[in-house]
Design a protein around this motif. Sequence first.
Motif, mmCIF file in Angstrom:
data_model
loop_
_atom_site.group_PDB
_atom_site.id
_atom_site.type_symbol
_atom_site.label_atom_id
_atom_site.label_comp_id
_atom_site.label_asym_id
_atom_site.label_seq_id
_atom_site.Cartn_x
_atom_site.Cartn_y
_atom_site.Cartn_z
ATOM 1 N N ARG A 113 -29.887 68.842 -48.354
ATOM 2 C CA ARG A 113 -31.086 69.129 -48.538
ATOM 3 C C ARG A 113 -31.613 68.032 -48.384
ATOM 4 N NH1 ARG A 113 -28.592 74.007 -50.410
ATOM 5 N NH2 ARG A 113 -29.248 73.773 -52.980
ATOM 6 N N ARG A 114 -31.085 67.687 -49.380
ATOM 7 C CA ARG A 114 -31.221 65.995 -50.778
ATOM 8 C C ARG A 114 -31.254 64.697 -49.500
ATOM 9 N NH1 ARG A 114 -30.912 69.756 -53.392
ATOM 10 N NH2 ARG A 114 -32.638 70.329 -55.223
ATOM 11 N N SER A 115 -30.952 64.427 -49.099
ATOM 12 C CA SER A 115 -30.361 63.103 -48.387
ATOM 13 C C SER A 115 -30.118 63.549 -46.963
ATOM 14 C CB SER A 115 -29.288 62.424 -48.826
ATOM 15 O OG SER A 115 -28.161 63.593 -48.455
ATOM 16 N N GLY A 116 -29.891 64.903 -46.412
ATOM 17 C CA GLY A 116 -29.583 64.839 -44.661
ATOM 18 C C GLY A 116 -27.968 65.260 -44.542
ATOM 19 N N GLU A 117 -27.530 65.059 -43.299
ATOM 20 C CA GLU A 117 -26.559 65.660 -43.529
ATOM 21 C C GLU A 117 -25.596 64.694 -42.701
ATOM 22 O OE1 GLU A 117 -24.966 69.636 -41.974
ATOM 23 O OE2 GLU A 117 -24.283 68.646 -39.998
ATOM 24 N N ASP A 118 -24.641 64.441 -43.421
ATOM 25 C CA ASP A 118 -23.335 63.469 -42.264
ATOM 26 C C ASP A 118 -22.600 63.821 -41.641
ATOM 27 O OD1 ASP A 118 -23.146 60.235 -41.479
ATOM 28 O OD2 ASP A 118 -21.217 60.964 -42.975
ATOM 29 N N THR A 119 -22.205 63.557 -40.629
ATOM 30 C CA THR A 119 -21.338 64.011 -39.820
ATOM 31 C C THR A 119 -19.337 63.807 -40.450
ATOM 32 O OG1 THR A 119 -22.682 64.969 -37.775
ATOM 33 C CG2 THR A 119 -19.930 64.816 -38.001
ATOM 34 N N VAL B 173 -17.417 72.916 -54.141
ATOM 35 C CA VAL B 173 -18.009 71.786 -53.495
ATOM 36 C C VAL B 173 -18.754 72.824 -52.312
ATOM 37 C CG1 VAL B 173 -16.063 69.969 -51.904
ATOM 38 C CG2 VAL B 173 -15.346 71.263 -53.740
ATOM 39 N N SER B 174 -18.341 73.723 -51.743
ATOM 40 C CA SER B 174 -19.854 73.670 -50.444
ATOM 41 C C SER B 174 -21.248 73.949 -51.199
ATOM 42 C CB SER B 174 -18.992 74.976 -50.053
ATOM 43 O OG SER B 174 -18.113 75.648 -49.162
ATOM 44 N N ARG B 175 -21.290 74.822 -52.552
ATOM 45 C CA ARG B 175 -22.784 74.783 -53.061
ATOM 46 C C ARG B 175 -23.301 72.573 -53.134
ATOM 47 N NH1 ARG B 175 -24.845 79.151 -54.595
ATOM 48 N NH2 ARG B 175 -23.621 81.134 -54.677
ATOM 49 N N ALA B 176 -22.467 71.976 -53.880
ATOM 50 C CA ALA B 176 -22.280 70.388 -54.265
ATOM 51 C C ALA B 176 -23.093 70.021 -52.630
ATOM 52 C CB ALA B 176 -21.744 69.840 -54.784
ATOM 53 N N LYS B 177 -22.089 70.522 -52.013
ATOM 54 C CA LYS B 177 -22.381 69.408 -50.555
ATOM 55 C C LYS B 177 -23.576 70.222 -49.802
ATOM 56 C CE LYS B 177 -19.578 70.871 -46.850
ATOM 57 N NZ LYS B 177 -18.765 72.010 -46.153
ATOM 58 N N ALA B 178 -23.613 71.420 -49.586
ATOM 59 C CA ALA B 178 -25.527 71.940 -49.402
ATOM 60 C C ALA B 178 -26.810 72.064 -49.752
ATOM 61 C CB ALA B 178 -24.953 73.845 -48.905
ATOM 62 N N TRP B 179 -26.538 71.138 -51.603
ATOM 63 C CA TRP B 179 -27.414 70.428 -52.044
ATOM 64 C C TRP B 179 -27.892 69.272 -51.882
ATOM 65 C CZ3 TRP B 179 -27.614 66.477 -55.560
ATOM 66 C CH2 TRP B 179 -29.226 66.649 -56.161
ATOM 67 N N THR C 99 -14.255 80.573 -44.206
ATOM 68 C CA THR C 99 -15.512 80.929 -43.076
ATOM 69 C C THR C 99 -16.430 82.468 -43.509
ATOM 70 O OG1 THR C 99 -12.840 82.388 -42.457
ATOM 71 C CG2 THR C 99 -14.373 83.386 -41.643
ATOM 72 N N PHE C 100 -16.170 82.022 -44.612
ATOM 73 C CA PHE C 100 -17.724 82.924 -45.469
ATOM 74 C C PHE C 100 -18.157 82.686 -45.939
ATOM 75 C CE2 PHE C 100 -13.753 85.681 -45.900
ATOM 76 C CZ PHE C 100 -14.349 87.191 -45.508
ATOM 77 N N VAL C 101 -18.189 81.118 -46.355
ATOM 78 C CA VAL C 101 -18.887 79.741 -46.673
ATOM 79 C C VAL C 101 -19.266 79.449 -45.673
ATOM 80 C CG1 VAL C 101 -19.104 77.314 -47.570
ATOM 81 C CG2 VAL C 101 -18.092 79.047 -49.258
ATOM 82 N N GLU C 102 -18.981 79.561 -44.346
ATOM 83 C CA GLU C 102 -20.073 79.220 -42.874
ATOM 84 C C GLU C 102 -20.866 79.320 -42.723
ATOM 85 O OE1 GLU C 102 -19.185 76.058 -41.129
ATOM 86 O OE2 GLU C 102 -18.785 75.430 -43.133
ATOM 87 N N ILE C 103 -20.525 80.887 -42.202
ATOM 88 C CA ILE C 103 -21.506 82.180 -41.877
ATOM 89 C C ILE C 103 -22.263 81.655 -43.580
ATOM 90 C CG2 ILE C 103 -22.532 84.467 -42.789
ATOM 91 C CD1 ILE C 103 -19.566 85.210 -42.259
ATOM 92 N N SER C 104 -22.841 81.544 -44.526
ATOM 93 C CA SER C 104 -23.894 81.017 -45.299
ATOM 94 C C SER C 104 -24.476 79.913 -45.614
ATOM 95 C CB SER C 104 -23.919 81.966 -46.620
ATOM 96 O OG SER C 104 -23.277 80.854 -47.598
ATOM 97 N N ARG C 105 -24.316 79.238 -44.828
ATOM 98 C CA ARG C 105 -24.395 77.256 -45.061
ATOM 99 C C ARG C 105 -24.044 77.210 -43.874
ATOM 100 N NH1 ARG C 105 -22.592 78.796 -50.233
ATOM 101 N NH2 ARG C 105 -24.004 78.626 -51.080
ATOM 102 N N GLN C 106 -24.670 76.728 -42.506
ATOM 103 C CA GLN C 106 -23.662 76.398 -41.776
ATOM 104 C C GLN C 106 -24.086 74.927 -41.829
ATOM 105 O OE1 GLN C 106 -24.843 78.701 -37.943
ATOM 106 N NE2 GLN C 106 -23.419 80.708 -39.391
ATOM 107 N N ALA C 107 -23.214 73.881 -40.789
ATOM 108 C CA ALA C 107 -23.329 72.492 -40.772
ATOM 109 C C ALA C 107 -24.102 72.513 -39.248
ATOM 110 C CB ALA C 107 -21.826 72.058 -40.426
#
Length: 541
Positions: A210-216, A201-207, A253-261
């Motif tokens: 990157r393409r459409s911007g972050e929606d809080t 889910v985190s990878r999909a969210k990051a993808w 915890t570890f996902v947030e380190i590499s793909r911070q919101a």
Amino acid sequence: MEVVSLSLFLLLAVVISVAAARMLPLSIPTPLVQIALGALIGLSTSYRVELDPELFLLLFLPPLLFLDGWRIPKDELFKDLSTVVELALGLVLLTVVGMGLFIHWMIPAMPLAVAFALAAVVSPTDPIAVSAIAARVPIPKRMMHILEGESLLNDASGLVCLRFAIAAALTGTFSAGAVALNFLWVAGAGLAIGVILTAAVSRAKAWLTRRSGEDTGSQILVSLLIPFGSYLLAEHLHASGILAAVSAGVTMTFVEISRQAAAVTRMRRNSVWDTVQFALNGIIFVLLGEQLPAILANARQTVAITGHASPWWLGAYILAIVTGLVVLRFVWVWVSLRLTILRKATGIGRSPDWRVVATTSFAGVRGAITLAGVLTLPLTMADGSAFPGRDLAIFLAAGVIIVSLILATLTLPILLKGLALPAQPSGQEEEDAARISTAKAAVRAIERHQHALAEEHDDPDLYTAAGSRVMDFYRDRIDGLTDGASDALRQQEALASELRLVGVKAEREQLTRLIRDRSVGSETARKLVRELDLAEARHRG
């Protein structure tokens, strides 16, 4: 419509209970106030909340366990991992077996499998209740980290044991070999599902970001859905949804380190999760209180199962179970501390301080997880008959929660006064080194950006002056945190924060007057209020 109204009413009850706990002259833990308020609600209304065990488990446990796994300090947990594992796994197994046999011996009418189920639900501890009890007498950080880590793991191990005990009660058979193999699948698959789903889910969210911007809003909603998704998927595959929720939280915890919101997303998400945790824990204790009048009203019928006529026997059983839990925990904690923390810190052969052992033992308060677990006992057997001893188990579990809360309320403040665990290395040096390193990186980046801007424009002095102002801020930080920094510099930094808070307060009061006089518009006011909130949070932190 009734469900919505009831939910809103429970949330209101949580708010009122917290306010009441703060206003009471005595230091009464909030969970006890919430139970009392729930009991008052149960006595004053004819409406009763019918708790569906499976729905209750789904709504309350996944988000709470997910958040525990996400927020627990990992480094501190790993430092005392052996102690945490001894308490969370060894003590839980000892409690399930020992207390299960003891309960069955004490109440022969309760089937052995049901006695094991009751022992399983009273084995997990609740650090939130402990924190509420010790709010005015702080628990040493190291002890609190151990209690948090123990709670995180024993929630899962206790509830997994409960699952097998219920299965044995429903089928009437128990095979140690089959249980061992099933446990490996249930635990292993549950842990793997939580990790894999969260990472995917985190990878999909990051993808998408990157393409459409972050929606809080979407980011926050996804974080709320992950524990439920992990739980449901694991249960669908006959694995442990509880362990899936825990491992999903740890993975976050570890996902947030590499793909911070984005910063604003993290701030708002933390606020949302704080509210979720506050509401769910409060509702659980209010619901426990709301159920008490009906549970007590049926005390005569409940005690009849045990072969006695007087309801006072139920109180005797509760005290016996609590005593057994405390004694088991005291012995196990003494052995655990002797072999780990104090043995490493003070040398082989020295006995642990009895106050450390006693505090850790009485801090084993039962709370939300115990109630949630006991309410998941099935209503009926496979043939449609009533589940044996269900009402008795719920009565005893509710009594254990209340008595353990009261016992800890009376003993912990006394035991905690002046108590200190073996010293830990201070984290100040590590924090200062990190601040210096990040400040130096900021100075280098600003210099590069400043030179690039100066080369592109005709007025380099403007960019030099602006860059110098920002870099001076970071250089002051570096000077104040270097090895040669005096205590006077640190005091100046603390004083500067205090003065900045005074200034923020004055700004806020003046802005309030401007808003009241309609001298500024709502959009400007909202922006300035947010800036002041961030400044205040920064300097109070």
